[in-house]
Design a protein around this motif. Structure first.
Motif, PDB file in Angstrom:
ATOM      1  N   LEU A   4      -6.376  -4.779   1.011  1.00 20.55           N
ATOM      2  CA  LEU A   4      -4.977  -4.795   0.578  1.00 20.55           C
ATOM      3  C   LEU A   4      -4.743  -6.024  -0.315  1.00 20.55           C
ATOM      4  O   LEU A   4      -4.233  -7.055   0.145  1.00 20.55           O
ATOM      5  CB  LEU A   4      -4.034  -4.825   1.785  1.00 20.55           C
ATOM      6  N   ALA A  53       0.830  -1.209   0.000  1.00 24.56           N
ATOM      7  CA  ALA A  53       0.000   0.000   0.000  1.00 24.56           C
ATOM      8  C   ALA A  53       0.859   1.252   0.000  1.00 24.56           C
ATOM      9  O   ALA A  53       2.070   1.207   0.235  1.00 24.56           O
ATOM     10  CB  ALA A  53      -0.920   0.012   1.223  1.00 24.56           C
ATOM     11  N   GLY A  87      -8.688   1.251   0.493  1.00 23.15           N
ATOM     12  CA  GLY A  87      -7.652   1.059   1.486  1.00 23.15           C
ATOM     13  C   GLY A  87      -8.254   1.014   2.865  1.00 23.15           C
ATOM     14  O   GLY A  87      -9.350   0.484   3.074  1.00 23.15           O
TER      15      GLY A  87
END
Length: 265
Positions: free
Chosen positions: A258, A93, A156
């Motif tokens: 993720l 990420a 996210g």
């Protein structure tokens, strides 16, 4: 198995103890620990910990509290680091990025402007590389959302979420999961606990923010990722569900948030 979606394992409080801390977490069935960067100086450090420790992954970004001291060369360094890290399966990420209007002096003037500039530029990088983001959210939910609506990313995690129910729903609509950790374990944290109970289970992930945000039974001592199962037990009790189901659900949510983490075995 559990996932700690936000842990600053590279922090000075863990100096020299990273392997021990990660191993103790693994003994508590913490399958993955995600280590976000906070500034250019620790990009290599978080990547190295993830390479050396079998249950760790990492993110790269510039934290809003570090933005006032950063400059454009740091954004260029971040881009270079991301380009290199795309070949590393443990890079999952962009983060920790976001806005902090809680710290005095950060909510207006040049500090706020610089925070917003770095946040926007890092959202653009996340969009370009098709990566999720780990968001720092302190008294800044609406401005974060404003930019997210304009610069579409794949979603996210909104870390340490403590906004309103309406703000939570807005993040969820944009593809985000919401991080819950030590703050939820305090009985006086009525709003956080209400969110933890009333939001869809599919929106929740667990985190420690270690060494910070210690749960009630540790405060004010140093937090660590081995606390995740006990934090999860509090959430399971609040929602009235078996711990095993809670662990499976929050871990599945973390992997959905993720995707590169989901690909790790």
């Amino acid at each position: 198995m559990w996932i700690d979606t936000h842990c600053h394992l590279d922090a000075a409080e863990f100096s020299g103890e990273q392997a021990l801390v990660a191993a103790e977490a693994a003994q508590q069935q913490v399958q993955w620990i995600v280590i976000p960067a906070v500034e250019r100086a620790n990009f290599e450090t978080v990547a190295r910990h993830a390479a050396q420790l079998p249950n760790c992954a990492y993110a790269l970004g510039i934290h809003p509290l570090y933005a006032p001291q950063a400059d454009e060369s740091d954004l260029l360094a971040l881009r270079t680091a991301i380009e290199s890290a795309m070949a590393d399966p443990r890079f999952v990420a962009i983060g920790e990025i976001g806005l902090d209007f809680f710290v005095p002096g950060m909510e207006h003037g040049p500090s706020r402007e610089k925070q917003e500039h770095f946040y926007v530029e890092q959202l653009k990088l996340a969009r370009e590389f098709d990566l999720p983001v780990l968001l720092h959210v302190r008294r800044s939910q609406d401005i974060l959302l404003k930019h997210l609506r304009r610069i579409k990313v794949q979603g996210g995690i909104a870390h340490a979420f403590n906004g309103s129910f309406q703000q939570a729903e807005a993040f969820i609509r944009l593809g985000f999961r919401l991080g819950f950790g030590g703050a939820m374990t305090f009985t006086r944290a009525l709003q956080i606990r209400r969110l933890a109970v009333e939001l869809p289970m599919s929106a929740l992930v667990l985190e420690t923010d270690a060494p910070d945000m210690s749960p009630a039974w540790l405060h004010p001592e140093k937090n660590s990722p081995q606390q995740i199962p006990r934090i999860g037990a509090v959430l399971a009790e609040l929602r009235g569900m078996p711990i095993s189901e809670l662990a499976a659900a929050t871990s599945a949510n973390a992997r959905a948030a993720l995707p590169r983490l989901a690909a790790l075995r």
